[in-house]
Motif scaffolding. Structure first.
Motif, PDB file in Angstrom:
ATOM      1  N   LEU A  97      39.191  44.454  35.299  1.00  0.00           N
ATOM      2  CA  LEU A  97      39.021  43.208  36.057  1.00  0.00           C
ATOM      3  C   LEU A  97      38.823  43.499  37.540  1.00  0.00           C
ATOM      4  O   LEU A  97      37.977  42.882  38.200  1.00  0.00           O
ATOM      5  CB  LEU A  97      40.232  42.289  35.867  1.00  0.00           C
ATOM      6  CG  LEU A  97      40.423  41.651  34.498  1.00  0.00           C
ATOM      7  CD1 LEU A  97      41.726  40.858  34.476  1.00  0.00           C
ATOM      8  CD2 LEU A  97      39.250  40.767  34.142  1.00  0.00           C
ATOM      9  N   TRP A  98      39.603  44.433  38.057  1.00  0.00           N
ATOM     10  CA  TRP A  98      39.486  44.806  39.465  1.00  0.00           C
ATOM     11  C   TRP A  98      38.111  45.414  39.752  1.00  0.00           C
ATOM     12  O   TRP A  98      37.461  45.066  40.737  1.00  0.00           O
ATOM     13  CB  TRP A  98      40.597  45.796  39.827  1.00  0.00           C
ATOM     14  CG  TRP A  98      40.470  46.385  41.186  1.00  0.00           C
ATOM     15  CD1 TRP A  98      40.801  45.786  42.374  1.00  0.00           C
ATOM     16  CD2 TRP A  98      39.973  47.674  41.524  1.00  0.00           C
ATOM     17  NE1 TRP A  98      40.543  46.636  43.420  1.00  0.00           N
ATOM     18  CE2 TRP A  98      40.030  47.801  42.913  1.00  0.00           C
ATOM     19  CE3 TRP A  98      39.489  48.739  40.764  1.00  0.00           C
ATOM     20  CZ2 TRP A  98      39.628  48.952  43.570  1.00  0.00           C
ATOM     21  CZ3 TRP A  98      39.088  49.883  41.422  1.00  0.00           C
ATOM     22  CH2 TRP A  98      39.153  49.972  42.805  1.00  0.00           C
ATOM     23  N   SER A 101      35.167  42.781  39.394  1.00  0.00           N
ATOM     24  CA  SER A 101      35.169  41.779  40.474  1.00  0.00           C
ATOM     25  C   SER A 101      35.117  42.413  41.864  1.00  0.00           C
ATOM     26  O   SER A 101      35.085  41.699  42.859  1.00  0.00           O
ATOM     27  CB  SER A 101      36.413  40.907  40.373  1.00  0.00           C
ATOM     28  OG  SER A 101      37.569  41.631  40.754  1.00  0.00           O
ATOM     29  N   LYS A 104      37.977  41.127  43.991  1.00  0.00           N
ATOM     30  CA  LYS A 104      38.049  39.712  44.372  1.00  0.00           C
ATOM     31  C   LYS A 104      38.983  38.912  43.469  1.00  0.00           C
ATOM     32  O   LYS A 104      39.572  37.935  43.907  1.00  0.00           O
ATOM     33  CB  LYS A 104      36.651  39.080  44.354  1.00  0.00           C
ATOM     34  CG  LYS A 104      35.756  39.605  45.445  1.00  0.00           C
ATOM     35  CD  LYS A 104      34.394  38.969  45.409  1.00  0.00           C
ATOM     36  CE  LYS A 104      33.497  39.577  46.470  1.00  0.00           C
ATOM     37  NZ  LYS A 104      32.131  39.082  46.394  1.00  0.00           N
ATOM     38  N   TRP A 105      39.091  39.280  42.211  1.00  0.00           N
ATOM     39  CA  TRP A 105      39.935  38.524  41.280  1.00  0.00           C
ATOM     40  C   TRP A 105      41.394  38.925  41.393  1.00  0.00           C
ATOM     41  O   TRP A 105      42.289  38.091  41.285  1.00  0.00           O
ATOM     42  CB  TRP A 105      39.466  38.698  39.844  1.00  0.00           C
ATOM     43  CG  TRP A 105      38.081  38.204  39.566  1.00  0.00           C
ATOM     44  CD1 TRP A 105      37.344  37.331  40.318  1.00  0.00           C
ATOM     45  CD2 TRP A 105      37.258  38.573  38.474  1.00  0.00           C
ATOM     46  NE1 TRP A 105      36.118  37.137  39.758  1.00  0.00           N
ATOM     47  CE2 TRP A 105      36.030  37.886  38.608  1.00  0.00           C
ATOM     48  CE3 TRP A 105      37.421  39.419  37.387  1.00  0.00           C
ATOM     49  CZ2 TRP A 105      34.994  38.019  37.703  1.00  0.00           C
ATOM     50  CZ3 TRP A 105      36.382  39.540  36.477  1.00  0.00           C
ATOM     51  CH2 TRP A 105      35.184  38.846  36.641  1.00  0.00           C
ATOM     52  N   LYS A 160      39.170  29.368  45.635  1.00  0.00           N
ATOM     53  CA  LYS A 160      38.868  30.686  46.198  1.00  0.00           C
ATOM     54  C   LYS A 160      39.983  31.225  47.090  1.00  0.00           C
ATOM     55  O   LYS A 160      39.882  32.336  47.593  1.00  0.00           O
ATOM     56  CB  LYS A 160      37.556  30.630  46.977  1.00  0.00           C
ATOM     57  CG  LYS A 160      36.359  30.389  46.087  1.00  0.00           C
ATOM     58  CD  LYS A 160      35.080  30.439  46.883  1.00  0.00           C
ATOM     59  CE  LYS A 160      33.901  30.209  45.935  1.00  0.00           C
ATOM     60  NZ  LYS A 160      32.625  30.405  46.614  1.00  0.00           N
TER      61      LYS A 160
END
Length: 187
Positions: A97-98, A101, A104-105, A160
């Motif tokens: 995930l890191w 993204s 960003k996530w 965000k």
């Protein structure tokens, strides 16, 4: 500061309550119990430090998370070495995930924290903790956005906005650790 001290005391009492035998006698003093209590008290102390630091600075300190990983790995190796695989799976998921993204996530510290969670709890309990972390983080985020819009303040939280995730990961871990909640059985 007093809240942090109070939470630490509650966690230490919770660990003692969880592991202390009901049929304790001084003649058969369980030295393994002392080891188990000390390492779990260390884990709880590290989790408090990580959560508070992430709340204040939006970063997980490497030294603390590495100490948590090491303490959790020792517990896994001593109690159930298969938990080491769960930690690697959780780390791989969060690191992916890191990577996808580009940070960003979630941060890479969250991936390291997930490694220790897997080591500490194992696959099923760890998955429950991570699920609770995502659910509680989503509920908190939506509540903050809603309250902020209702108050119509100048500083607005949006989808965000950055919210530290480590406190939610630790919240999920603690709920599962102390109450043995299995989210998979809810379905």
């Amino acid at each position: 500061y007093p809240l942090v001290e109070f939470m630490t005391a509650i966690l230490f009492l919770g660990v003692t309550w969880k592991f202390f035998p009901t049929n304790f006698s001084l003649t058969d003093f369980p030295y393994e119990l002392i080891f188990l209590l000390i390492i779990n008290w260390l884990v709880m102390s590290l989790l408090i430090i990580i959560a508070v630091y992430d709340l204040r600075h939006k970063i997980i300190p490497n030294g603390m998370v590495y100490a948590f990983i090491l303490a959790s790995a020792v517990l896994a190796w001593w109690q159930d070495p298969e938990r080491l695989l769960a930690g690697l799976y959780f780390f791989a998921f969060f690191a992916t995930l890191w990577l996808v993204s580009r940070g960003k996530w979630l941060g890479f510290g969250d991936a390291k924290l997930a490694l220790g969670i897997g080591f500490l709890l194992g696959a099923t309990a760890g998955l429950s903790a991570l699920t609770l972390a995502f659910w509680s983080g989503a509920i908190f985020g939506l509540a903050i956005i809603t309250l902020n819009r209702l108050r119509r303040r100048g500083e607005s939280f949006t989808i965000k906005s950055e919210i530290p995730f480590a406190p939610f990961l630790i919240f999920g871990l603690l709920i599962v650790f102390f109450f043995q909640i299995n989210v998979l059985q809810l379905f």
